[in-house]
Design an enzyme around this catalytic site. Sequence first.
Site, PDB file in Angstrom:
ATOM      1  N   LYS A 136       0.856  -1.196   0.000  1.00 28.56           N
ATOM      2  CA  LYS A 136       0.000   0.000   0.000  1.00 28.56           C
ATOM      3  C   LYS A 136       0.886   1.238   0.000  1.00 28.56           C
ATOM      4  O   LYS A 136       1.696   1.437   0.910  1.00 28.56           O
ATOM      5  CB  LYS A 136      -0.918   0.006   1.225  1.00 28.56           C
ATOM      6  CG  LYS A 136      -1.931   1.135   1.215  1.00 28.56           C
ATOM      7  CD  LYS A 136      -2.908   1.016   2.369  1.00 28.56           C
ATOM      8  CE  LYS A 136      -3.946   2.129   2.307  1.00 28.56           C
ATOM      9  NZ  LYS A 136      -4.932   2.041   3.414  1.00 28.56           N
ATOM     10  N   ASP A 177     -14.366   5.561   9.470  1.00 24.93           N
ATOM     11  CA  ASP A 177     -14.724   5.388   8.051  1.00 24.93           C
ATOM     12  C   ASP A 177     -15.211   3.956   7.833  1.00 24.93           C
ATOM     13  O   ASP A 177     -14.800   3.268   6.901  1.00 24.93           O
ATOM     14  CB  ASP A 177     -13.517   5.699   7.164  1.00 24.93           C
ATOM     15  CG  ASP A 177     -13.925   5.944   5.709  1.00 24.93           C
ATOM     16  OD1 ASP A 177     -15.136   6.084   5.446  1.00 24.93           O
ATOM     17  OD2 ASP A 177     -13.032   5.984   4.845  1.00 24.93           O
TER      18      ASP A 177
END
Length: 522
Positions: free
Chosen positions: A121, A226
């Site tokens: 990532k 989130d």
Amino acid sequence: MKLDPKALRYLSKDDFRTLVAVEMGMKNHELVPVSLICTIANLKYGGTKKSIQTLHKFKLLFHDGRNYDGYKLTYLGYDFLALKTLVSRGVCSYVGNQIGVGKESDIYIVANDDNQEMVLKLHRLGRVSFKTIKNNRDYLKHRKSASWLYLSRLAALKEFAYMKALYENGFPVPTPIDYNRHCIVMSRARGYPLTQIVQLRHPSKVYSDLMNLIVKLASYGLIHGDFNEFNILINDEEEITLIDFPQMVSTSHLNAEMYFDRDVTCIRVFFEKRFNFIGERWPKFKDCQNIHSLDVEISASGFTRDMEKEFQDLSKQQDDDEINNNDSDENDEDDDEDDDDDDENNDDDENNDNNIENENEENIKKSSKVNKKEVGKEIKKEEEENNNSEEEDEEEEEEEDSDSEESVEDNTPVIEEFKGLSLNKNRDFKFSNLKDEDQNAPIVLRKEFIENLDENQPTEPKKEKVELTEEEKQRRKEEKRQKMITDKVKRQLGKTMREKVSVRNNVKSRTKKEVQAHISSY
């Protein structure tokens, strides 16, 4: 920017040394000058400038020469530095395809020497879709500004810390392996994003698992922030895996309840729209209890060292208040006795104050007598000075008056006449002076004046109009008609023969007879 690791095989040690020099210079420079890069890299025989050219060719550096000759790292150059470090550690050896793109990161498949697949990532903050990172996240803390590369590094560090803490406490998250700069290497979770799922076999089970996961996070002092269908992976057995943690906050945050309710409503709304499932029960922030202090261990947003100090100070104040309340009753009895003693002391103080005031009044009277004598002397001196100055002013005024009278006599107006008109009457004009002039002078209007001018000018004899006969009129009409026809024919011939040069020359060389024959055909 898309990661293209092909250029890694062409870069030498000097090139990576130059990249590290630019990275070090960017700590306090937005654009690092070439001289500073050369001093930090410390390469021989001008090797730094050569490596700068190769790095700029592969788009690892950005050049800006408006103010001075400076360079800065691009995201691709930052990727190469992180990959070089991970390869040297033996974490990854191969870079595969891109499997995901988000508003703040890119995700790639990587593998090690044992062909074990992992996920890489790369945080890329500062994109067009997510430029409000400085307002929505607390990465900067007390700093006013920072580069996007530095913010990406902070986001990666924060996410790796959260992932490691959650993994050690048994949460369904990927296995954290390693990180460097803005890169995180984790295990690959087998599953699909919940947003791609059309139908579930047991929606109630998945719904309850998600709500229990939110409550479990809150019991450890954390809120995801989130928690939606884009950050939840689900496999074929309907097992859940949670991803994306850089925005996590503590339950002691000022807006913790708002974040908690937002996570719950995201899941409820998604299940109602996608699977037509309406949950009868859902958790509330008030019902959650903090069993563990995981937010303190990883320093989650909302719980800082200052908050710890404030909490300790408040606890001390509460203890002191309780002690003071217990002692308040005993102090009330002592206060009554002290009041009697204070009254006696006040009487003695009043007597002393009266004696002091009498002494001050006597001193003031003595000083006032001395001051009156001195003031009288000063007043007399001032009066004498004022009288002398007034006499001098009167003498000066008399002299000025005499001078002004002489100047008036000398400056008597001299009137010069030119053809009966006085020259200086226009300066001091008054209506009373009109009596001296001739009142019977005629007044001439503009219209009458113009008529007089026309009469005086010599007049030219008017031409008499000659009447034409009918024959002459017809002859003139024929001439006009013939002229119009000739002009029309010439225009048409010019249009048709204008493109070719040879034809144009032929038109010019035509005789008048041919033109007249063409005209007569009309």
